[in-house]
Motif scaffolding. Structure first.
Motif, PDB file in Angstrom:
ATOM      1  N   SER A  14      15.526  71.779  42.568  1.00  8.59           N
ATOM      2  CA  SER A  14      14.386  71.308  43.364  1.00  8.59           C
ATOM      3  C   SER A  14      13.118  71.215  42.528  1.00  8.59           C
ATOM      4  N   VAL A  17      13.697  67.837  40.348  1.00 11.61           N
ATOM      5  CA  VAL A  17      13.865  66.504  40.952  1.00 11.61           C
ATOM      6  C   VAL A  17      13.458  66.434  42.425  1.00 11.61           C
ATOM      7  N   ALA A  18      13.155  67.572  43.040  1.00 12.67           N
ATOM      8  CA  ALA A  18      12.783  67.537  44.458  1.00 12.67           C
ATOM      9  C   ALA A  18      11.657  68.514  44.774  1.00 12.67           C
ATOM     10  N   GLU A  20       8.531  70.111  46.371  1.00 11.79           N
ATOM     11  CA  GLU A  20       7.879  69.919  47.668  1.00 11.79           C
ATOM     12  C   GLU A  20       6.380  69.723  47.471  1.00 11.79           C
ATOM     13  N   ALA A  43      15.218  71.407  50.072  1.00 10.08           N
ATOM     14  CA  ALA A  43      14.495  70.342  49.367  1.00 10.08           C
ATOM     15  C   ALA A  43      15.456  69.447  48.591  1.00 10.08           C
ATOM     16  N   SER A  44      16.429  70.046  47.914  1.00 11.55           N
ATOM     17  CA  SER A  44      17.376  69.231  47.135  1.00 11.55           C
ATOM     18  C   SER A  44      18.229  68.358  48.047  1.00 11.55           C
ATOM     19  N   LYS A  47      16.072  65.447  49.151  1.00 13.33           N
ATOM     20  CA  LYS A  47      16.004  64.430  48.105  1.00 13.33           C
ATOM     21  C   LYS A  47      17.300  63.623  48.056  1.00 13.33           C
ATOM     22  N   GLN A  50      17.130  61.089  50.663  1.00 12.03           N
ATOM     23  CA  GLN A  50      16.201  60.034  50.259  1.00 12.03           C
ATOM     24  C   GLN A  50      16.843  59.082  49.255  1.00 12.03           C
ATOM     25  N   VAL A  51      17.578  59.638  48.289  1.00  9.24           N
ATOM     26  CA  VAL A  51      18.280  58.812  47.316  1.00  9.24           C
ATOM     27  C   VAL A  51      19.306  57.917  48.009  1.00  9.24           C
ATOM     28  N   SER A  71      13.511  66.854  57.359  1.00 14.68           N
ATOM     29  CA  SER A  71      14.401  65.798  56.848  1.00 14.68           C
ATOM     30  C   SER A  71      13.873  64.415  57.233  1.00 14.68           C
ATOM     31  N   TRP A  74      11.472  63.279  54.526  1.00 15.59           N
ATOM     32  CA  TRP A  74      12.197  62.855  53.324  1.00 15.59           C
ATOM     33  C   TRP A  74      12.785  61.452  53.520  1.00 15.59           C
ATOM     34  N   ARG A  77      10.120  58.521  53.918  1.00 13.14           N
ATOM     35  CA  ARG A  77       9.469  58.174  52.658  1.00 13.14           C
ATOM     36  C   ARG A  77      10.313  57.217  51.815  1.00 13.14           C
TER      37      ARG A  77
END
Length: 221
Positions: A14, A17-18, A20, A43-44, A47, A50-51, A71, A74, A77
């Motif tokens: 996190s 790459v993720a 907060e 958080a991971s 992400k 999101q990916v 969520s 995330w 966004r």
């Protein structure tokens, strides 16, 4: 299993790459402040969602289970301008807190919270022709998971990605005699994937801050 190690590795991921931002940290604070269960994705995992939303080039997302909007933020966004995310939450209290968090994130123009039972609201979404959705995230009460999944397929198109969280339950799905209604609910969904005629799917195990669980990833064909 070394849950402490899993949590440390999750934190390592996190941080890189993720991370907060203040908005996401504030969501976690609001969860504690209002006595909401700490069952949001990590958080991971946020992400990852999101990916996946970006990979599918999602412009319309459906989420079952808003909680405090962690969520949701995330996922929202990942949307382009003009995109839309409909999220369904049974609890009026949770929906109120989520709306406050979404407003703080300045995502209110993208996110539409629907309050009530998902199995009542999903037919309304179908009748109003608000689909098809490009990505559907299921993270609500577990006993009706298969029903939610069936509805997700109805509201999808070929190429829609359906994600269902918490389907391993720390390995409890291995117990065929479990009387836990959450385990029974996700087991029904998992079993339905054996020879499902409408999806190309897999289940991934997840470990980390949220301990040992898993997600269904199903591509509608």
């Amino acid at each position: 299993m070394d849950n402490k190690l899993f949590a440390l590795v999750d934190h390592y991921i996190s941080e890189r790459v993720a991370p907060e931002d203040e908005i996401l940290k504030a969501v976690n604070t609001s969860i504690e402040k209002h006595g909401i269960p700490q069952i949001s994705v990590s958080a991971s995992q946020g992400k990852l969602l999101q990916v996946l939303a970006k990979l599918t080039k999602a412009t319309k997302i459906l989420e079952l289970g808003t909680l405090a909007g962690y969520s949701t933020i995330w996922l929202a966004r990942a949307l382009p301008l003009g995109g839309k995310l409909i999220t369904i939450e049974f609890s009026e209290k949770h929906a109120r807190v989520a709306q406050e968090n979404i407003n703080k994130a300045k995502l209110q123009d993208l996110v539409d919270i629907r309050i009530g039972k998902a199995l009542d609201i999903l037919p309304q979404i179908e009748n109003n022709k608000e689909g098809p959705f490009d990505l559907i995230f299921i993270d609500a009460d577990k006993p009706p998971y298969l029903e939610y999944f069936d509805w997700a397929i109805k509201l999808a198109r070929p190429g829609t990605l359906i994600i269902a969280d918490n389907v391993i339950r720390e390995g409890q799905v291995l117990d065929p005699d479990s009387t836990d209604d959450k385990v029974i609910g996700v087991h029904k969904l998992n079993e339905s994937l054996r020879n499902h005629p409408k999806v190309f799917s897999t289940i991934i195990q997840t470990v980390g801050a949220k301990e040992h669980d898993g997600m269904v990833l199903a591509l509608v064909e």
